[in-house]
Design a protein around this motif. Structure first.
Motif, PDB file in Angstrom:
ATOM      1  N   VAL A 145      49.985  31.066  36.387  1.00  0.00           N
ATOM      2  CA  VAL A 145      50.552  32.322  35.888  1.00  0.00           C
ATOM      3  C   VAL A 145      49.829  33.522  36.509  1.00  0.00           C
ATOM      4  O   VAL A 145      50.422  34.566  36.740  1.00  0.00           O
ATOM      5  N   ILE A 146      48.550  33.335  36.860  1.00  0.00           N
ATOM      6  CA  ILE A 146      47.798  34.432  37.463  1.00  0.00           C
ATOM      7  C   ILE A 146      48.409  34.817  38.803  1.00  0.00           C
ATOM      8  O   ILE A 146      48.602  35.997  39.104  1.00  0.00           O
ATOM      9  N   GLY A 147      48.739  33.787  39.600  1.00  0.00           N
ATOM     10  CA  GLY A 147      49.341  34.068  40.896  1.00  0.00           C
ATOM     11  C   GLY A 147      50.639  34.836  40.752  1.00  0.00           C
ATOM     12  O   GLY A 147      50.916  35.773  41.507  1.00  0.00           O
ATOM     13  N   ILE A 148      51.422  34.453  39.734  1.00  0.00           N
ATOM     14  CA  ILE A 148      52.714  35.111  39.541  1.00  0.00           C
ATOM     15  C   ILE A 148      52.512  36.549  39.077  1.00  0.00           C
ATOM     16  O   ILE A 148      53.158  37.476  39.579  1.00  0.00           O
ATOM     17  N   LEU A 149      51.573  36.750  38.156  1.00  0.00           N
ATOM     18  CA  LEU A 149      51.301  38.110  37.685  1.00  0.00           C
ATOM     19  C   LEU A 149      50.804  38.984  38.834  1.00  0.00           C
ATOM     20  O   LEU A 149      51.179  40.151  38.974  1.00  0.00           O
ATOM     21  N   MET A 150      49.952  38.369  39.675  1.00  0.00           N
ATOM     22  CA  MET A 150      49.399  39.097  40.821  1.00  0.00           C
ATOM     23  C   MET A 150      50.526  39.532  41.761  1.00  0.00           C
ATOM     24  O   MET A 150      50.599  40.692  42.184  1.00  0.00           O
ATOM     25  N   ALA A 151      51.422  38.581  42.065  1.00  0.00           N
ATOM     26  CA  ALA A 151      52.523  38.887  42.977  1.00  0.00           C
ATOM     27  C   ALA A 151      53.404  39.980  42.388  1.00  0.00           C
ATOM     28  O   ALA A 151      53.792  40.924  43.086  1.00  0.00           O
ATOM     29  N   GLY A 152      53.683  39.872  41.094  1.00  0.00           N
ATOM     30  CA  GLY A 152      54.571  40.842  40.473  1.00  0.00           C
ATOM     31  C   GLY A 152      53.979  42.228  40.457  1.00  0.00           C
ATOM     32  O   GLY A 152      54.656  43.212  40.734  1.00  0.00           O
ATOM     33  N   TRP A 153      52.690  42.303  40.178  1.00  0.00           N
ATOM     34  CA  TRP A 153      52.073  43.626  40.088  1.00  0.00           C
ATOM     35  C   TRP A 153      51.868  44.223  41.462  1.00  0.00           C
ATOM     36  O   TRP A 153      52.131  45.416  41.686  1.00  0.00           O
ATOM     37  N   ALA A 154      51.408  43.398  42.430  1.00  0.00           N
ATOM     38  CA  ALA A 154      51.057  43.938  43.735  1.00  0.00           C
ATOM     39  C   ALA A 154      52.280  44.389  44.521  1.00  0.00           C
ATOM     40  O   ALA A 154      52.154  45.201  45.429  1.00  0.00           O
ATOM     41  N   ASN A 214      54.548  46.317  43.651  1.00  0.00           N
ATOM     42  CA  ASN A 214      54.865  47.705  43.316  1.00  0.00           C
ATOM     43  C   ASN A 214      56.372  47.900  43.202  1.00  0.00           C
ATOM     44  O   ASN A 214      56.958  48.793  43.795  1.00  0.00           O
ATOM     45  N   ASN A 215      57.000  47.022  42.421  1.00  0.00           N
ATOM     46  CA  ASN A 215      58.449  47.031  42.291  1.00  0.00           C
ATOM     47  C   ASN A 215      58.744  46.692  40.848  1.00  0.00           C
ATOM     48  O   ASN A 215      58.132  45.791  40.285  1.00  0.00           O
ATOM     49  N   LYS A 216      59.665  47.447  40.224  1.00  0.00           N
ATOM     50  CA  LYS A 216      59.791  47.206  38.785  1.00  0.00           C
ATOM     51  C   LYS A 216      60.429  45.856  38.482  1.00  0.00           C
ATOM     52  O   LYS A 216      60.089  45.239  37.491  1.00  0.00           O
ATOM     53  N   TYR A 217      61.298  45.389  39.370  1.00  0.00           N
ATOM     54  CA  TYR A 217      61.866  44.060  39.156  1.00  0.00           C
ATOM     55  C   TYR A 217      60.773  43.000  39.174  1.00  0.00           C
ATOM     56  O   TYR A 217      60.736  42.107  38.334  1.00  0.00           O
ATOM     57  N   SER A 218      59.881  43.131  40.166  1.00  0.00           N
ATOM     58  CA  SER A 218      58.807  42.153  40.278  1.00  0.00           C
ATOM     59  C   SER A 218      57.941  42.170  39.037  1.00  0.00           C
ATOM     60  O   SER A 218      57.579  41.123  38.498  1.00  0.00           O
ATOM     61  N   LEU A 219      57.615  43.378  38.576  1.00  0.00           N
ATOM     62  CA  LEU A 219      56.729  43.490  37.422  1.00  0.00           C
ATOM     63  C   LEU A 219      57.387  42.890  36.193  1.00  0.00           C
ATOM     64  O   LEU A 219      56.758  42.130  35.446  1.00  0.00           O
ATOM     65  N   LEU A 220      58.676  43.195  36.008  1.00  0.00           N
ATOM     66  CA  LEU A 220      59.388  42.632  34.855  1.00  0.00           C
ATOM     67  C   LEU A 220      59.421  41.115  34.935  1.00  0.00           C
ATOM     68  O   LEU A 220      59.172  40.423  33.939  1.00  0.00           O
ATOM     69  N   GLY A 221      59.713  40.606  36.139  1.00  0.00           N
ATOM     70  CA  GLY A 221      59.752  39.159  36.304  1.00  0.00           C
ATOM     71  C   GLY A 221      58.413  38.543  35.996  1.00  0.00           C
ATOM     72  O   GLY A 221      58.326  37.508  35.330  1.00  0.00           O
ATOM     73  N   ALA A 222      57.336  39.184  36.467  1.00  0.00           N
ATOM     74  CA  ALA A 222      56.006  38.642  36.225  1.00  0.00           C
ATOM     75  C   ALA A 222      55.674  38.649  34.742  1.00  0.00           C
ATOM     76  O   ALA A 222      55.125  37.673  34.213  1.00  0.00           O
TER      77      ALA A 222
END
Lengths: 197, 358, 158
Positions: free
Chosen positions: B142-151, B153-161
């Motif tokens: 889950v850390i890898g996914i959170l990292m990818a989502g946050w880094a 810099n896209n709201k879709y990514s962040l929401l998905g993470a």
């Protein structure tokens, strides 16, 4: 220096470097990630010591639980991606002073007592032994702390639910929009009746 | 009879007789790394093709059938295409974490491979806390996914993470509890002990209804943990374009994709080990003649057969069931799976104490 | 009471999911059900559904006669100006002037195959054909003349 010592120094260096990065980086999310790596390093150290159970618990509790919680709260803060401003030099100075003091203190302790080589063999604690010990009511048992901690966690859980629960009655924060909606509705209905008349 | 154990033992003996111990150990490490990486590559190719073929047949289609006989080399072609592509990094992304995230996800998947027994005596690390190790390390992904989502810099990514985080953290509970029911029955966390305890029958067959319930809960929970439909909230093509890997392209995207399939393989391997006896052939009680006939099939084939059966089940879920909304997803976990699995654990414990299982 | 509802909820959910899995599992194990047409390979045996609409054509019989009176009902019915009818006046043997079509222009590139022109036609002169392989290299080739060269209206069609 044998291979085991090399691995120990590598893990320690990894932990120290990531720990320093965690406190010096000026991006809050990166700080959490460095903290995570530092905690993983501690788990690796436990694996190196062959206390696998403790290592796994370290990963479950700290990495899988606490760091994820920290990251979630970072996501919920504003401007989590913005670089924080540099701390003022005075604060830096005192931080460095504190670090130096800590180092001196630890150095003093070590130089006085040193690391003694224990003649005992590395202990072998099987998981079932840990479980039995945890729930035993005997002399060396941990049943009382175990139950106390579980009561504490239950209390925390109930508290969370109480805070998160929507209070339907008597809460002005919730009641007001409801009342407003009701008023709009009655207003609307009265208008239609007027038109009908 | 063909057995992998003999091969590994002879290789080890030869290495330790001809070289110094440290060199032999290094060589062994290299061989294991090579095997793990080639397993990853082959699994990625096979599972993606299998998914597409299964999906097609379930939807009354044919699926890929142009590249090679029956479309066999379709995924090879896709991989080559992905390798050739440019890996873009968005300008406003946190470049370091953005590039690190796919590797974190991949390394976690590799770590999970360590305690899995692929055949009799063919296991990288028979750690004494096997099951706990797996549930601990799988929580790292889950850390890898959170990292990818946050880094990104896209709201879709962040929401998905965020969704993925909430999902994995909550479904880990019921997955852990269902795994625990087997641990209670076996009395050991070590995977080799768990397999050995199924010598006279698989737990799914000799554990009565409670074990079947925990098997079903395990399947549901791991489907959710690997972020697959019907629980694909983290990717959610229709809402979040691609969730946490929206901004990834080229080989880094392929790594995420590969890690997803490797994770499916690993959770299915664990499910096969816990509930279907791992490499243990199909044995019934004390029917020695029958058991002996079953032993003629190599243990690696038993393991792979069971694992791929579970993978097929999970694919079948994906292409049959409608997707859940995020609130329904959390409701399913907290209001249904968790209470049922807690109650089920009590049942299993009673069963284990009274010795009611076969 | 609550428990009963809870259990029946779970039962209903699981049984409906199993029903779905039975259906898809049936499809998986019965490859005969597959409906995919392997198009360029099976061109000779390609089966199209009866109501598939590929293009508008005008029917001509063996005497090179069609049934179009040039009433422009199709042109008026067309929502996006696909059809353009150019009329002329034929002189009948009795010396009477009669309206007839000169050219029936059909813009395939504009057509959405909505079938409104066919429904509007009072004499069933045009119909939908099933040919769908319309790709050409030049856009101007998509503008077609539907009445054949030298064709005329069939006797008795008003």
């Amino acid at each position: 220096m044998n291979a085991s010592a090399v691995i120990f120094y590598l893990i320690s260096a990894f932990m120290l470097v990531t720990g320093i990065l965690a406190v010096t980086t000026r991006k809050i999310f990166r700080s959490a990630i460095w903290l995570l790596f530092s905690l993983v390093g501690i788990a690796a150290l436990y694996f190196w010591m062959q206390v696998e159970f403790i290592a796994a618990v370290q990963i479950v509790v700290y990495v899988g639980g606490i760091v994820v919680l920290i990251i979630f709260s970072i996501f919920l803060t504003q401007q989590s991606g913005v670089e924080m401003k540099k701390p003022n030099p005075k604060r830096n100075f005192f931080a460095a002073l504190a670090v130096l003091f800590g180092l001196a203190f630890i150095y003093r302790l070590i130089s006085e007592y040193g690391f003694m080589e224990t003649p005992a063999q590395p202990f072998q604690a099987s998981v079932s032994d840990i479980g039995t010990q945890m729930l035993s009511t005997g002399d060396q048992g941990y049943i009382l702390p175990f139950e106390a901690v579980s009561m504490l966690l239950l209390g925390a859980m109930v508290g969370c639910i109480v805070i998160a629960m929507k209070n339907k009655t008597g809460d002005p924060g919730i009641a007001e929009p409801d009342a407003a909606k009701l008023m709009i509705h009655t207003d609307f209905s009265s208008k239609t009746t007027e038109k009908d008349n | 009879m063909f057995s992998l154990e003999g091969i590994t033992n002879s290789i080890q003996n030869w290495l330790y007789q001809t070289f110094e111990p440290w060199f032999a150990l290094t060589m062994e490490c290299l061989i294991v790394i090579l095997l793990a990486i080639s397993l990853f590559a082959i699994l990625g190719l096979v599972l993606v093709l299998m998914e597409r073929k299964v999906a097609a047949h379930i939807q009354i289609r044919l699926g890929p059938n142009r590249v090679g006989p029956g479309g066999m080399f379709q995924t090879v072609a896709d991989t080559i295409k992905l390798l050739m592509k440019e890996g873009l990094t968005p300008d406003a992304a946190d470049k370091f974490l953005f590039n690190l995230a796919p590797f974190v996800v991949m390394i976690v998947a590799m770590l999970l491979l360590a305690p899995i027994a692929f055949a009799k005596g063919f296991q990288i690390w028979d750690i004494n806390i096997g099951v706990l190790f797996i549930s601990a390390v799988s929580s790292l992904s889950v850390i890898g996914i959170l990292m990818a989502g946050w880094a990104s810099n896209n709201k879709y990514s962040l929401l998905g993470a965020m969704r993925s985080g909430a999902q994995i953290v909550s479904y880990e509970l019921s997955a852990g509890l269902s795994v625990l029911s087997i641990v209670v029955l076996t009395g050991s966390l070590r995977l080799s002990d768990i397999i050995a305890s199924q010598e006279n029958g698989w737990w799914l067959l000799k554990g009565h209804i409670p074990v079947i319930i925990s098997f079903v809960i395990f399947l549901i929970a791991v489907t959710a943990e690997t972020n697959r439909a019907p629980f694909d909230m983290a990717e959610a093509e229709s809402e979040l374009t691609a969730g946490f890997h929206t901004e990834y392209s080229g080989m880094r995207f392929a790594l995420f994709f590969l890690a997803e399939y490797i994770n499916i393989f690993i959770v299915c391997a664990i499910g096969a080990t816990l509930f279907l006896g791992g490499w243990m052939p199909f044995h019934i009680g004390h029917w020695d003649g029958f058991n002996h006939i079953m032993d003629f099939i190599p243990s690696s084939i038993w393991f792979m057969g069971k694992t791929f059966f579970l993978i097929f089940l999970i694919m079948w879920f994906r292409w049959t069931f409608p997707r859940l909304r995020i609130d329904q997803l959390l409701e399913l976990e907290w209001k249904y799976l968790l209470p049922i699995s807690l109650f089920n654990l009590v049942l299993v414990t009673v069963m284990a104490i009274m010795g009611w299982h076969f | 009471m609550f428990l009963k509802e809870y259990i029946s909820d779970v039962y209903r959910g699981v049984s409906s999911l199993l029903k779905g899995m039975r259906k898809t599992g049936y499809y998986f194990f019965h490859p005969k059900e597959i409906v995919t047409e392997q198009y360029p390979d099976n061109r000779a045996t390609l089966h199209l559904s009866e109501r598939f609409r590929g293009e508008v054509i005008m029917l001509h019989d063996e005497n090179n006669e069609h049934a179009c009176t040039g009433c422009t009902a199709c042109e008026l019915a067309c929502p996006n100006g696909t059809i353009k009818i150019i009329t002329k006046f034929d002189i009948s043997p009795e010396g009477k002037k009669k309206k007839a079509i000169d050219t029936f222009i059909y813009h395939l590139e504009l057509c959405t195959m909505c079938n409104l022109c066919i429904e509007a036609c009072p004499t069933n002169a045009i119909k939908m054909a099933q040919n769908f392989e319309h790709s050409v290299y030049d856009r101007s080739k998509l503008t077609k003349k539907l009445n054949h060269e030298g064709s005329k209206i069939r006797e008795g069609v008003e």
